[in-house]
Write a protein that holds these residues in place. Structure first.
Motif, PDB file in Angstrom:
ATOM      1  N   GLY A  38       9.481   6.462   5.401  1.00  0.00           N
ATOM      2  CA  GLY A  38       9.731   7.541   4.492  1.00  0.00           C
ATOM      3  C   GLY A  38      10.479   8.684   4.634  1.00  0.00           C
ATOM      4  N   GLU A  39      11.183   8.808   5.650  1.00  0.00           N
ATOM      5  CA  GLU A  39      12.153   9.480   5.926  1.00  0.00           C
ATOM      6  C   GLU A  39      13.526   9.475   6.276  1.00  0.00           C
ATOM      7  OE1 GLU A  39      12.229  12.914   6.109  1.00  0.00           O
ATOM      8  OE2 GLU A  39      10.136  13.359   5.430  1.00  0.00           O
ATOM      9  N   SER A  40      14.814   9.636   5.674  1.00  0.00           N
ATOM     10  CA  SER A  40      15.847   9.184   6.002  1.00  0.00           C
ATOM     11  C   SER A  40      16.751   9.609   7.073  1.00  0.00           C
ATOM     12  CB  SER A  40      16.666   8.943   4.715  1.00  0.00           C
ATOM     13  OG  SER A  40      16.579  10.190   4.022  1.00  0.00           O
ATOM     14  N   GLY A  41      16.394  11.077   7.237  1.00  0.00           N
ATOM     15  CA  GLY A  41      17.534  11.739   8.087  1.00  0.00           C
ATOM     16  C   GLY A  41      17.154  11.473   9.658  1.00  0.00           C
ATOM     17  N   VAL A  42      18.379  11.989  10.504  1.00  0.00           N
ATOM     18  CA  VAL A  42      18.220  11.604  11.839  1.00  0.00           C
ATOM     19  C   VAL A  42      17.350  12.360  12.534  1.00  0.00           C
ATOM     20  CG1 VAL A  42      20.597  10.913  11.920  1.00  0.00           C
ATOM     21  CG2 VAL A  42      19.854  13.328  12.309  1.00  0.00           C
ATOM     22  N   GLU A  43      16.497  13.259  12.011  1.00  0.00           N
ATOM     23  CA  GLU A  43      15.100  13.919  12.228  1.00  0.00           C
ATOM     24  C   GLU A  43      14.231  12.885  12.759  1.00  0.00           C
ATOM     25  OE1 GLU A  43      16.781  15.000   9.762  1.00  0.00           O
ATOM     26  OE2 GLU A  43      17.258  17.069  10.036  1.00  0.00           O
ATOM     27  N   ALA A  44      14.174  11.747  11.827  1.00  0.00           N
ATOM     28  CA  ALA A  44      13.247  10.874  12.099  1.00  0.00           C
ATOM     29  C   ALA A  44      13.495   9.854  13.275  1.00  0.00           C
ATOM     30  CB  ALA A  44      12.929   9.974  10.841  1.00  0.00           C
ATOM     31  N   GLU A  45      14.809   9.310  13.274  1.00  0.00           N
ATOM     32  CA  GLU A  45      15.168   8.909  14.485  1.00  0.00           C
ATOM     33  C   GLU A  45      14.803   9.390  15.737  1.00  0.00           C
ATOM     34  OE1 GLU A  45      17.093   8.951  11.785  1.00  0.00           O
ATOM     35  OE2 GLU A  45      18.474   6.980  11.796  1.00  0.00           O
ATOM     36  N   ALA A  46      15.210  10.837  15.766  1.00  0.00           N
ATOM     37  CA  ALA A  46      15.040  11.665  17.069  1.00  0.00           C
ATOM     38  C   ALA A  46      13.310  11.682  17.230  1.00  0.00           C
ATOM     39  CB  ALA A  46      15.423  12.891  16.765  1.00  0.00           C
ATOM     40  N   ARG A  50       0.688  -1.345   0.099  1.00  0.00           N
ATOM     41  CA  ARG A  50       0.021  -0.148   0.248  1.00  0.00           C
ATOM     42  C   ARG A  50       0.584   1.398  -0.051  1.00  0.00           C
ATOM     43  NH1 ARG A  50      -5.275  -1.468   2.517  1.00  0.00           N
ATOM     44  NH2 ARG A  50      -5.028  -3.725   2.571  1.00  0.00           N
ATOM     45  N   SER A  51       2.132   1.194   0.173  1.00  0.00           N
ATOM     46  CA  SER A  51       2.681   2.586   0.587  1.00  0.00           C
ATOM     47  C   SER A  51       2.694   3.600  -0.646  1.00  0.00           C
ATOM     48  CB  SER A  51       4.371   2.381   0.861  1.00  0.00           C
ATOM     49  OG  SER A  51       4.842   1.976  -0.426  1.00  0.00           O
ATOM     50  N   ARG A  52       2.583   2.949  -1.619  1.00  0.00           N
ATOM     51  CA  ARG A  52       2.585   4.051  -2.845  1.00  0.00           C
ATOM     52  C   ARG A  52       1.388   4.795  -3.067  1.00  0.00           C
ATOM     53  NH1 ARG A  52       5.548  -0.286  -5.280  1.00  0.00           N
ATOM     54  NH2 ARG A  52       7.633   0.736  -6.199  1.00  0.00           N
ATOM     55  N   SER A  53       0.284   4.406  -2.176  1.00  0.00           N
ATOM     56  CA  SER A  53      -0.943   5.370  -2.162  1.00  0.00           C
ATOM     57  C   SER A  53      -0.927   6.351  -1.018  1.00  0.00           C
ATOM     58  CB  SER A  53      -2.268   4.539  -2.631  1.00  0.00           C
ATOM     59  OG  SER A  53      -2.351   3.613  -1.441  1.00  0.00           O
ATOM     60  N   LEU A  54      -0.102   6.086  -0.110  1.00  0.00           N
ATOM     61  CA  LEU A  54       0.113   6.693   1.140  1.00  0.00           C
ATOM     62  C   LEU A  54       1.022   8.030   1.129  1.00  0.00           C
ATOM     63  CD1 LEU A  54       0.305   3.526   3.545  1.00  0.00           C
ATOM     64  CD2 LEU A  54      -1.563   4.961   3.073  1.00  0.00           C
ATOM     65  N   PRO A  55       0.251   9.111   1.864  1.00  0.00           N
ATOM     66  CA  PRO A  55       1.298  10.279   1.922  1.00  0.00           C
ATOM     67  C   PRO A  55       2.453  10.017   2.828  1.00  0.00           C
ATOM     68  CG  PRO A  55      -0.968  10.721   2.920  1.00  0.00           C
ATOM     69  CD  PRO A  55      -0.885   9.168   2.424  1.00  0.00           C
ATOM     70  N   LYS A  56       3.485  10.595   2.655  1.00  0.00           N
ATOM     71  CA  LYS A  56       4.797  10.106   3.364  1.00  0.00           C
ATOM     72  C   LYS A  56       4.934  11.295   4.214  1.00  0.00           C
ATOM     73  CE  LYS A  56       5.091   6.284   0.750  1.00  0.00           C
ATOM     74  NZ  LYS A  56       4.583   7.089  -0.484  1.00  0.00           N
TER      75      LYS A  56
END
Ligand code: HAM
Length: 436
Positions: A133-141, A94-100
């Motif tokens: 859908g996020e690769s930066g360390v902001e997402a980890e935090a 389903r990911s393709r139809s989901l907003p990231k």
């Protein structure tokens, strides 16, 4: 029919009589509240999955603990030991139809055939929070903040818990700078994973034999693991460009944790590796500071799992937090609410012939949304009051013959004993709402 004793519960499984279930619900509701505060939505998946879902991607430790069997159609299946592969499967579809980014959480019951020990059962409820859908360390935090905020919401602050954070990219760079060949990296990771359990001599030997390190390289790694913070990594391996790059990212991660208010909870610690095979970057585990319990929570970045399942190649980060260790810790620290049975109202019928009226009034009050009890068979007034107290009734409605003749009943607060008169007609018209 002859009587036989009931088969006992399977080892590692729990019954949940109401008092235990109330504690479990307290934990789950806390988790849900905090996840929603961070904008995560709840999902679920089947508790029984194709065996393959785990044998391919979870790692040997979990695979060895699977409850697996063939279903009646001959399919190899397993009770879910973790949620991440199911999440990956759903997102592949389903990911393709989901907003990231996708912010999803779940509270599944999981099954692992573990060796029984404190804090580990064969069934547990695990809070899963994943950001995809996020690769930066902001997402980890962001994700680690959810875990720590979840714990803080139960009263566990930074004096009680800490998150030990590491990074598999940094660890690989450090090991490679020390001389571990690429094809021994996985073996080297598993040596580091056990460093707190093994003696120094044993770790040195394993680094040399299993990770193909020279004596000098093994010594450098060993001494680094004795002081596993970022400064020590910088001092000993900062000369490597790849290490220096990664160190900058990790310092940024720590800065963001501080902006989000969690600097006192977080420590960098290169000894955290985590057993699951799919992690590709930052990994973390949360522990009680006194070191009395096993890990409360574990998670990390897994950027290749969706891709490997044949889905959209999306970066992902998440954690799992179990109810077993958390429940033990909260109980030990006196942070679990006391379970008290409680209902809104108990209707006392002073005469047996008033029981039909009691039932009618109970029905109206229940229609009004309140929890209501009344005696299910004729009982003395004393016993009815005893029952009301045992059931934790907040109010008692007393139907006495003299009052009923006047069209009223007495409503007594069980907290302060204050009594008011309520009109039976009004009660029946308003569903009890008029009665208080
Ligand atoms: P895990 O480290 O295997 O990670 O489990 C996470 C947490 O679940 C542990 O820290 C512990 O609190 C609890 N737990 C695990 N096994 C048991 C057990 N046998 N009895 C009681 N509690 C247990 C994972 O499962 C990953 N899938 C987490 C994740 C989500 N990573 C990314 N997203």
């Amino acid at each position: 029919m002859t009587k036989s004793s009931a088969p006992s519960r399977l080892p590692g499984f729990r019954d949940f009589p109401p008092a235990e279930l109330a504690l479990r619900s307290h934990i789950i509701e806390g988790w849900r509240r905090v996840a929603r505060r961070y904008g995560f939505e709840e999902y679920d998946a089947p508790p029984l999955e194709p065996l393959e879902l785990y044998t391919q991607k979870s790692g040997d430790e979990i695979v060895a603990q699977l409850y697996d069997f063939q279903d009646k159609g001959g399919r190899p299946v397993a009770l879910r030991p973790e949620m991440t592969p199911s999440l990956a499967r759903i997102l592949c579809e389903r990911s393709r139809s989901l907003p990231k980014p996708i912010r999803w959480f779940s509270v599944p019951q999981l099954f692992r055939y573990e060796r029984q020990q404190r804090g580990r059962l064969r069934e547990h409820i695990q809070w899963n929070v994943d950001l995809v859908g996020e690769s930066g360390v902001e997402a980890e935090a962001e994700v680690l903040s959810v875990a720590l905020d979840g714990l803080r919401s139960f009263g566990l602050d930074h004096t009680e818990i800490r998150a030990r954070v590491s990074d598999r990219v940094l660890l690989a760079e450090v090991l490679s700078a020390a001389g571990v060949p690429a094809d021994r990296m996985v073996a080297a990771f598993s040596v580091i994973d056990k460093v707190e359990r093994d003696s120094g001599a044993r770790t040195r030997e394993r680094l040399e034999v299993e990770a193909s390190l020279e004596a000098e390289g093994a010594e450098r790694i060993l001494s680094l693991l004795g002081e596993p913070g970022l400064d020590a990594v910088e001092r000993t391996f900062g000369g490597s460009l790849a290490v220096a790059d990664r160190l900058r990212e990790l310092r940024r991660f720590l800065e963001i944790m501080s902006e989000l208010g969690f600097e006192d909870f977080v420590e960098f610690d290169l000894r955290i590796v985590r057993g699951l095979a799919y992690y590709t970057g930052i990994v973390f585990e949360v522990f009680d500071r006194r070191g009395e319990f096993r890990a409360i929570c574990g998670g990390g970045r897994y950027d290749q799992l969706l891709d490997r399942f044949g889905g959209e190649p999306l970066p992902a980060i998440g954690f799992g937090m179990g109810d077993v260790v958390l429940g033990e810790l909260l109980r030990d620290r006196g942070l679990l609410p006391e379970h008290r049975r409680s209902v809104d109202l108990y209707i006392v019928a002073v005469r047996d012939e008033l029981l039909p009226l009691a039932r009618r009034m109970a029905r109206r009050a229940r229609e009004g949304g309140r929890s209501v009890l009344y005696p299910l068979r004729p009982l003395s007034v004393k016993k009815q009051f005893a029952q009301a107290a045992a059931e934790g009734a907040r109010q008692v409605l007393i139907l006495g013959p003299d009052e009923v003749v006047r069209g009223v009943a007495k409503l007594r607060s069980m907290e302060d004993g204050v009594e008011t008169e309520v009109s039976i007609e009004a009660w029946e018209a308003t569903g009890g709402g008029g009665g208080g």
